[in-house]
Design a protein around this motif. Structure first.
Motif, mmCIF file in Angstrom:
data_model
loop_
_atom_site.group_PDB
_atom_site.id
_atom_site.type_symbol
_atom_site.label_atom_id
_atom_site.label_comp_id
_atom_site.label_asym_id
_atom_site.label_seq_id
_atom_site.Cartn_x
_atom_site.Cartn_y
_atom_site.Cartn_z
ATOM 1 N N GLN A 215 0.851 -1.196 0.000
ATOM 2 C CA GLN A 215 0.000 0.000 0.000
ATOM 3 C C GLN A 215 0.879 1.235 0.000
ATOM 4 O O GLN A 215 1.967 1.195 0.549
ATOM 5 N N PRO A 216 0.501 2.295 -0.606
ATOM 6 C CA PRO A 216 -0.799 2.530 -1.226
ATOM 7 C C PRO A 216 -0.864 2.085 -2.686
ATOM 8 O O PRO A 216 -1.900 2.195 -3.322
ATOM 9 N N GLY B 157 -0.937 -0.857 -4.143
ATOM 10 C CA GLY B 157 -1.744 -2.026 -4.465
ATOM 11 C C GLY B 157 -0.991 -3.089 -5.239
ATOM 12 O O GLY B 157 -1.580 -4.063 -5.715
#
Length: 181
Positions: A17-18, A20
């Motif tokens: 994260q962030p 993904g």
């Protein structure tokens, strides 16, 4: 592609994260009639970025685990080989719907996708079962397993352990549906 109607692949991913980006692929192939798991897979994936401290704490995956790890394509090829070896049903079992889509989206363009256009969402099936039985909605994997009399095995947010537990909860739900409960 020939498939065995009792063999299914359960899939789980862990992501940084962030961004993904996928950092771990976990899967099991098992027989939904007997509940037997025949093979499992756990592959770290190099996201070519620094892991977020929150993700390290949540998953137990360290920077060293991913820095020298496989590419996502290499991890996918291992998953594909396991899935095809057991002639598993085309659609994987997941806890929620995002993992199949995320995997497909992050693979290099032109990669042969073997899982079809759909997935079997054990989380939605569990929520539907709860609603049908007049029970409050519960959606966390570990707590959902307890509601079915199952015990979560392994470490939460470990892709292989989550895939295994997702397979187990799916088998239990099928058994309950078969028995009209």
């Amino acid at each position: 592609m020939k498939t065995n109607p009792t063999m299914f692949t359960s899939l789980d991913l862990e992501m940084n994260q962030p961004s993904g980006k996928i950092i771990s692929v976990g899967a099991v192939v098992g027989n939904i009639t007997t509940g037997e798991i025949l093979e499992s897979l756990h592959v770290f994936v190099n996201p070519n970025e620094t892991l977020a401290p929150f993700i390290i704490k949540l998953t137990g995956i360290n920077q060293e685990d991913v820095d020298g790890a496989s590419t996502l394509l290499e991890a996918y090829e291992q998953l594909k080989a396991m899935h095809l070896k057991h002639e598993a049903f085309i659609n994987p079992i997941t806890w929620g719907g995002g993992d199949s889509e995320t995997l497909k989206e992050q693979l290099p363009l032109g990669t042969e996708w073997i899982f079809g256009r759909r997935w079997i969402d054990a989380k939605t099936l569990f929520i539907s079962w709860r609603i049908a039985n007049g029970q409050p909605i519960q959606s966390g994997l570990s707590r959902s397993m307890v509601k079915l009399g199952l015990a979560f095995e392994g470490r939460k947010h470990n892709a292989k352990d989550d895939a295994k537990n997702t397979f187990c909860i799916y088998c239990k739900l099928l058994q309950l549906l078969k028995n009209g409960k």
